[in-house]
Design a protein around this motif. Structure first.
Motif: not given
Length: 82
Positions: A67-68, A71, A75
């Motif tokens: 999940r990190w 994310r 960006w």
């Protein structure tokens, strides 16, 4: 164009199409999650199994580092790849 993996299939058989439709109606809820927006504005994943079905606050079957990374990638300016 090179990364798009969507496919379509035209079935010209009402009997076969109805069979596939019934199979999807039975099996997809058992293997998929419904994603909904919670009252707090965050995503919630509802399982298709159980009464009541379990609700998850994070994407099921993922680890924190997956999940990190998603994310982080979100960006990055990658719209040109879509």
């Amino acid at each position: 164009m090179h990364l798009n993996t969507e496919m379509g299939l035209l079935i010209d058989s009402p009997t076969l199409a109805q069979g596939i439709h019934r199979t999807f109606d039975k099996t997809v809820p058992l293997r998929a999650y419904q994603v909904r927006l919670g009252e707090d504005g965050r995503l919630r994943w509802l399982s298709g199994v159980g009464n009541p079905p379990p609700v998850y606050d994070t994407e099921p079957n993922t680890r924190w580092y997956q999940r990190w990374m998603l994310r982080l990638w979100g960006w990055l300016p990658m719209e040109w790849l879509l």
